[in-house]
Design an enzyme around this catalytic site. Structure first.
Site, mmCIF file in Angstrom:
data_model
loop_
_atom_site.group_PDB
_atom_site.id
_atom_site.type_symbol
_atom_site.label_atom_id
_atom_site.label_comp_id
_atom_site.label_asym_id
_atom_site.label_seq_id
_atom_site.Cartn_x
_atom_site.Cartn_y
_atom_site.Cartn_z
ATOM 1 N N ILE A 252 0.832 -1.213 0.000
ATOM 2 C CA ILE A 252 0.000 0.000 0.000
ATOM 3 C C ILE A 252 0.866 1.262 0.000
ATOM 4 C CG2 ILE A 252 -1.693 1.293 1.393
ATOM 5 C CD1 ILE A 252 -2.667 -1.542 2.397
ATOM 6 N N TYR B 249 -1.102 -7.556 16.990
ATOM 7 C CA TYR B 249 -1.319 -6.634 15.864
ATOM 8 C C TYR B 249 -2.593 -5.805 16.086
ATOM 9 C CZ TYR B 249 -2.289 -5.046 11.099
ATOM 10 O OH TYR B 249 -2.569 -4.275 9.997
ATOM 11 N N LYS C 55 -2.950 -1.691 16.566
ATOM 12 C CA LYS C 55 -3.699 -0.818 15.660
ATOM 13 C C LYS C 55 -4.799 -0.040 16.387
ATOM 14 C CE LYS C 55 -1.413 -1.574 11.844
ATOM 15 N NZ LYS C 55 -0.633 -0.509 11.211
ATOM 16 N N THR D 210 -1.230 -7.625 -0.533
ATOM 17 C CA THR D 210 0.140 -7.131 -0.398
ATOM 18 C C THR D 210 0.986 -8.249 0.221
ATOM 19 O OG1 THR D 210 -0.200 -6.347 1.847
ATOM 20 C CG2 THR D 210 -0.799 -4.825 0.077
HETATM 21 N N1 LIG Z 1 -2.814 -5.315 3.449
HETATM 22 C C1 LIG Z 1 -3.869 -5.270 4.232
HETATM 23 O O1 LIG Z 1 -4.839 -6.007 4.018
HETATM 24 C C2 LIG Z 1 -3.920 -4.306 5.394
HETATM 25 C C3 LIG Z 1 -5.136 -4.200 6.112
HETATM 26 C C4 LIG Z 1 -5.187 -3.284 7.173
HETATM 27 C C5 LIG Z 1 -4.095 -2.496 7.494
HETATM 28 N N2 LIG Z 1 -2.922 -2.645 6.774
HETATM 29 C C6 LIG Z 1 -1.784 -1.794 7.163
HETATM 30 O O2 LIG Z 1 -1.310 -1.127 6.012
HETATM 31 C C7 LIG Z 1 0.084 -0.827 6.162
HETATM 32 C C8 LIG Z 1 0.846 -1.275 4.935
HETATM 33 O O3 LIG Z 1 0.778 -2.691 4.876
HETATM 34 P P1 LIG Z 1 0.916 -3.525 3.529
HETATM 35 O O4 LIG Z 1 -0.271 -4.396 3.457
HETATM 36 O O5 LIG Z 1 1.243 -2.666 2.392
HETATM 37 O O6 LIG Z 1 2.161 -4.463 3.938
HETATM 38 P P2 LIG Z 1 3.501 -4.863 3.146
HETATM 39 O O7 LIG Z 1 3.202 -5.147 1.727
HETATM 40 O O8 LIG Z 1 4.089 -5.946 3.987
HETATM 41 O O9 LIG Z 1 4.390 -3.538 3.229
HETATM 42 C C9 LIG Z 1 4.892 -3.106 4.473
HETATM 43 C C10 LIG Z 1 5.942 -2.050 4.290
HETATM 44 O O10 LIG Z 1 6.510 -1.735 5.594
HETATM 45 C C11 LIG Z 1 7.913 -1.974 5.559
HETATM 46 N N3 LIG Z 1 8.407 -2.470 6.847
HETATM 47 C C12 LIG Z 1 7.999 -3.563 7.530
HETATM 48 N N4 LIG Z 1 8.737 -3.714 8.651
HETATM 49 C C13 LIG Z 1 9.631 -2.710 8.672
HETATM 50 C C14 LIG Z 1 10.682 -2.323 9.536
HETATM 51 N N5 LIG Z 1 10.988 -3.007 10.647
HETATM 52 N N6 LIG Z 1 11.403 -1.227 9.245
HETATM 53 C C15 LIG Z 1 11.156 -0.520 8.130
HETATM 54 N N7 LIG Z 1 10.177 -0.831 7.264
HETATM 55 C C16 LIG Z 1 9.436 -1.917 7.521
HETATM 56 C C17 LIG Z 1 8.105 -3.010 4.469
HETATM 57 O O11 LIG Z 1 9.459 -3.022 4.037
HETATM 58 P P3 LIG Z 1 10.047 -4.266 3.165
HETATM 59 O O12 LIG Z 1 9.613 -3.995 1.754
HETATM 60 O O13 LIG Z 1 11.518 -4.168 3.373
HETATM 61 O O14 LIG Z 1 9.455 -5.503 3.754
HETATM 62 C C18 LIG Z 1 7.126 -2.510 3.429
HETATM 63 O O15 LIG Z 1 7.653 -1.411 2.733
HETATM 64 C C19 LIG Z 1 0.526 -1.505 7.467
HETATM 65 O O16 LIG Z 1 0.553 -0.565 8.511
HETATM 66 C C20 LIG Z 1 -0.568 -2.530 7.700
HETATM 67 O O17 LIG Z 1 -0.689 -2.851 9.071
HETATM 68 C C21 LIG Z 1 -2.821 -3.524 5.741
#
Ligand SMILES: NC(=O)c1ccc[n+]([C@@H]2O[C@H](COP(=O)([O-])OP(=O)(O)OC[C@H]3O[C@@H](n4cnc5c(N)ncnc54)[C@H](OP(=O)(O)O)[C@@H]3O)[C@@H](O)[C@H]2O)c1
Length: 294
Positions: A14, A164, A168, A202
């Protein structure tokens, strides 16, 4: 007007989709990542896709409060203001609990402390913007959280998913608290809101170990989601982009937005003002060493 926008966790999912969309709109976007090669690749990809050359990156492992402080210092040395900070990075971690080098439970460090510290350290630059906006990524899973306020380092929470959800919920409480704090301090040009992106396909949950069945659910959700185009990262980025740029939300602060860009009511079952304050004090006390030396 072109905005200067910093997005954490923008090397994937995202965050990356948000960065691409905002760059396509002509904004100066700084993507944050923890892996330099990956960040360089994403910057090149976004420049190529959008034609916008104002795309840069910053690196920090958000498990480390010292690394966050160093990244903030690098930002402050280079830029004189910040219009939008999107605290997007976040993750569900393994069921097996771990603590960072700072002694903070990992989920709390990444999802709760990192956004708070980064916002605090960048606040002087945000205050220099006419219309500064901070967006904190929460999640619908906050509705299932039942935190024990005597266990804020989650020592007795055995599931990664439970940790988690709690993290949140805490993001929302800290967002509300910071918004009120800014208003009380007479700072009207910096707003802070929380958002839920909806379930998007993602890397989320793909590398954590949450037991056989939960691991399977994450894998199946990704496969089905991709096949049927249920929710792309781009769709997950819609509310972020809206909150970052739309005039309709100028001045709106302390609110929670759903994945359809609508202001929504977060769960209130666990909420009391005293709990919000206790969480805030706990977080700020822990972060003091990195804020004090500022
Ligand atoms: N996807 C969903 O369905 C969903 C639903 C509700 C909320 N969210 C929230 O949306 C946000 C984005 O999630 P996403 O789904 O896009 O997840 P994602 O694809 O796993 O992307 C997460 C991002 O955060 C970075 N990251 C993770 N751990 C880190 C660390 N220790 N230090 C620095 N960077 C770090 C990752 O870096 P790398 O590329 O190096 O791994 C990546 O750029 C999160 O806050 C998640 O909780 C997601």
């Amino acid at each position: 007007m072109t905005k200067l926008i910093l997005i954490t966790g923008a090397t994937a999912g995202i965050g990356k989709a948000t960065a691409r969309e905002l760059a396509a709109k002509g904004h100066h976007v700084i993507i944050h990542g923890r892996n330099e090669q990956k960040a360089q690749k994403v910057v090149a990809e976004i420049k190529q896709a959008t034609g916008n050359q104002h795309v840069n990156y910053l690196i920090a492992d958000l498990f480390s409060m010292t690394a966050i402080k160093e990244m903030a210092a690098r930002f402050n040395a280079k830029y004189d203001h910040l219009d939008v900070l999107i605290n997007n990075a976040g993750a569900v971690l393994d069921d097996k609990r771990f603590e960072t080098a700072d002694g903070i439970e990992g989920t709390m460090a990444l999802n709760v402390f990192a956004p708070l510290l980064l916002t605090e350290l960048l606040l002087p630059r945000l205050r220099k913007s006419q219309d500064a906006r901070v967006i904190n990524m929460s999640s619908g899973t906050h509705r299932m959280a039942h935190p024990d306020m005597n266990d804020l380092n989650l020592e007795h929470v055995s599931s990664g998913q439970t940790r988690y959800g709690i993290s949140k919920l805490f993001v929302i409480w800290n967002t509300q608290h910071l918004a009120a704090h800014l208003q009380q301090a007479g700072i009207t040009n910096v707003t802070v809101n929380a958002s839920h992106p909806g379930m998007a396909t993602t890397n989320f949950g793909q590398s954590s170990d949450n037991g056989f069945w939960n691991n399977l659910v994450y894998k199946v959700a990704l496969a089905i989601g991709k096949t049927f185009h249920i929710a792309t990262p781009e769709q997950g980025a819609v509310t972020n982009v809206y909150l970052a740029t739309n005039d309709a939300v100028k001045g709106v602060s302390g609110e929670f937005f759903n994945n359809k860009k609508q202001q929504a009511k977060p769960a209130t079952g666990e909420y009391t003002p005293a709990r919000e304050l206790a969480l805030w004090k706990y977080c700020m006390a822990k972060l003091q060493p990195w804020i004090d030396e500022n």
